[in-house]
Design an enzyme around this catalytic site. Structure first.
Site, PDB file in Angstrom:
ATOM      1  N   GLU A 138     -22.850  18.561 -19.232  1.00  0.00           N
ATOM      2  CA  GLU A 138     -23.074  19.638 -18.265  1.00  0.00           C
ATOM      3  C   GLU A 138     -23.643  20.865 -18.955  1.00  0.00           C
ATOM      4  O   GLU A 138     -24.425  21.628 -18.372  1.00  0.00           O
ATOM      5  CB  GLU A 138     -21.755  19.995 -17.577  1.00  0.00           C
ATOM      6  CG  GLU A 138     -21.871  21.061 -16.514  1.00  0.00           C
ATOM      7  CD  GLU A 138     -20.562  21.314 -15.783  1.00  0.00           C
ATOM      8  OE1 GLU A 138     -20.360  22.454 -15.349  1.00  0.00           O
ATOM      9  OE2 GLU A 138     -19.756  20.374 -15.644  1.00  0.00           O
TER      10      GLU A 138
ATOM     11  N   ARG B 127     -23.866  20.092  -9.863  1.00  0.00           N
ATOM     12  CA  ARG B 127     -24.204  20.891 -11.050  1.00  0.00           C
ATOM     13  C   ARG B 127     -25.712  20.899 -11.301  1.00  0.00           C
ATOM     14  O   ARG B 127     -26.169  20.968 -12.437  1.00  0.00           O
ATOM     15  CB  ARG B 127     -23.473  20.364 -12.295  1.00  0.00           C
ATOM     16  CG  ARG B 127     -21.961  20.320 -12.176  1.00  0.00           C
ATOM     17  CD  ARG B 127     -21.346  21.714 -11.967  1.00  0.00           C
ATOM     18  NE  ARG B 127     -19.904  21.593 -11.830  1.00  0.00           N
ATOM     19  CZ  ARG B 127     -19.267  21.427 -10.676  1.00  0.00           C
ATOM     20  NH1 ARG B 127     -19.966  21.400  -9.549  1.00  0.00           N
ATOM     21  NH2 ARG B 127     -17.961  21.313 -10.621  1.00  0.00           N
TER      22      ARG B 127
ATOM     23  N   SER C  34     -16.064  23.028 -19.040  1.00  0.00           N
ATOM     24  CA  SER C  34     -16.292  21.586 -18.952  1.00  0.00           C
ATOM     25  C   SER C  34     -17.613  21.219 -19.624  1.00  0.00           C
ATOM     26  O   SER C  34     -18.670  21.696 -19.215  1.00  0.00           O
ATOM     27  CB  SER C  34     -16.315  21.139 -17.485  1.00  0.00           C
ATOM     28  OG  SER C  34     -15.076  21.389 -16.866  1.00  0.00           O
TER      29      SER C  34
END
Length: 337
Positions: free
Chosen positions: A333, A163, A237
């Protein structure tokens, strides 16, 4: 071309009603260059906004918000094994995946139904079900906001991680991604080992495996587990899955035999953040209109009128409780503004 005091509620999937001091959209490089020359933009912080699906606004934005609306999809090269497809950064990601599937081009099927736009895909190296963008990424063109020049980035230039990319750290808010080229496969390499894909394919009665079937399986799984941002505000998420070294994993497994983890190539173990959060009792928790989704503990939600600061405060409580119980530090995130 530049508007003032623009309401951003419809531009972020959490549905947070904040205001940007200045706002402009651009459909090509020339539009962007013109906006940047506007006297009102001089000296102000600038931020590129894509689909708004990976961002949490905790306050009004005192700068220039630039909405990327660059569209267009075209094949730019091909060889015996691959087809290179270029997409404008403002194209909807799932729409682009569907385009590739309709042309029988493999590589993105596991990334079906991820919210957001094409430009965000290399920025955060989006991934799901055992596949990441770095696996199909070829190159991108980006406009340097200060130097007013177009720069080409290769796979290596992007320094992809979990990520992560250079655009989230080293070059944060310095570039506007214009377009991305993906190297897609003529012959599929099916990846069904991660998550519940095989189970879902069996439930669907699939006999002849195809990229279209894998895509539909992923869509079914995501739809069953994740809330639709059009109905409940969320950014997917909210936390990354943390990784720990082998010694730490063995200690955790001894104390928590049911812990969910995946071995990594470097000897570390990736832990399932959702499992850790669920064990701390957060799944389905709600305080006012800020909550943790009832079906997926990784997802924080806005049930209607939560402020960005409410969501952020809840995320901090989750981080603190996981660290207190497991000694593991989770990382957000979602980008916090």
């Amino acid at each position: 071309m530049i508007s003032e005091n623009e309401q951003l509620q419809s531009y972020n999937t959490f549905g947070i009603p904040v205001i940007s001091r200045y706002f402009a959209s651009f459909a090509n490089q020339n539009d962007l260059a013109s906006v940047l020359e506007d006297a009102r933009a001089k000296g102000l912080p600038r931020m590129i906004l894509g689909g708004g699906s990976n961002i949490l606004f905790t306050k009004n934005y005192d700068g220039l918000m630039l909405k990327n609306d660059i569209k267009g999809i075209q094949v730019v090269d091909e060889d015996n094994d691959h087809v290179y497809v270029k997409a404008g950064a403002g194209e909807n990601w799932h729409g682009f995946v569907q385009y590739c599937l309709s042309a029988d081009l493999a590589g993105l099927e596991n990334l079906s139904l991820i919210p957001g736009n094409v430009g965000a895909s290399p920025m955060q190296n989006i991934g799901a079900y055992g596949v990441e963008i770095k696996d199909t990424f070829h190159s991108l063109e980006a406009f340097h906001l200060k130097d007013k020049k177009v720069v080409t980035f290769t796979n290596n230039d992007c320094a992809f991680g979990y990520r992560e990319s250079v655009f989230k750290k080293q070059y944060r808010d310095q570039f506007a991604i214009l377009s991305v080229i993906y190297r897609l496969n003529r012959k599929p390499r099916f990846n069904t080992s991660y998550g519940a894909i095989n189970e879902e394919l069996e439930r669907m009665g699939v006999k002849d495996l195809s990229i279209q079937a894998i895509s539909q399986a992923v869509i079914n799984i995501r739809t069953s587990k994740l809330p639709d941002p059009a109905k409940i505000g969320n950014a997917g998420s909210f936390f990354k899955n943390p990784s720990v070294d082998a010694a730490a994993y063995e200690r955790l497994k001894a104390a928590h035999p049911q812990i969910v983890a995946y071995p990594l190539a470097d000897g570390h173990y990736k832990l399932a953040a959702g499992w850790l959060i669920e064990q701390c009792g957060w799944k389905g928790y709600r305080e006012g209109d800020a909550g943790v989704h009832a079906k997926q503990a990784l997802v924080l939600v806005n049930y209607g009128h939560a402020k960005g600061s409410d969501i952020y405060a809840l995320s901090q409580q989750v981080l603190d409780s996981v660290e207190a119980r497991f000694g593991v530090q989770l990382e957000r995130e979602v980008n916090i503004v």
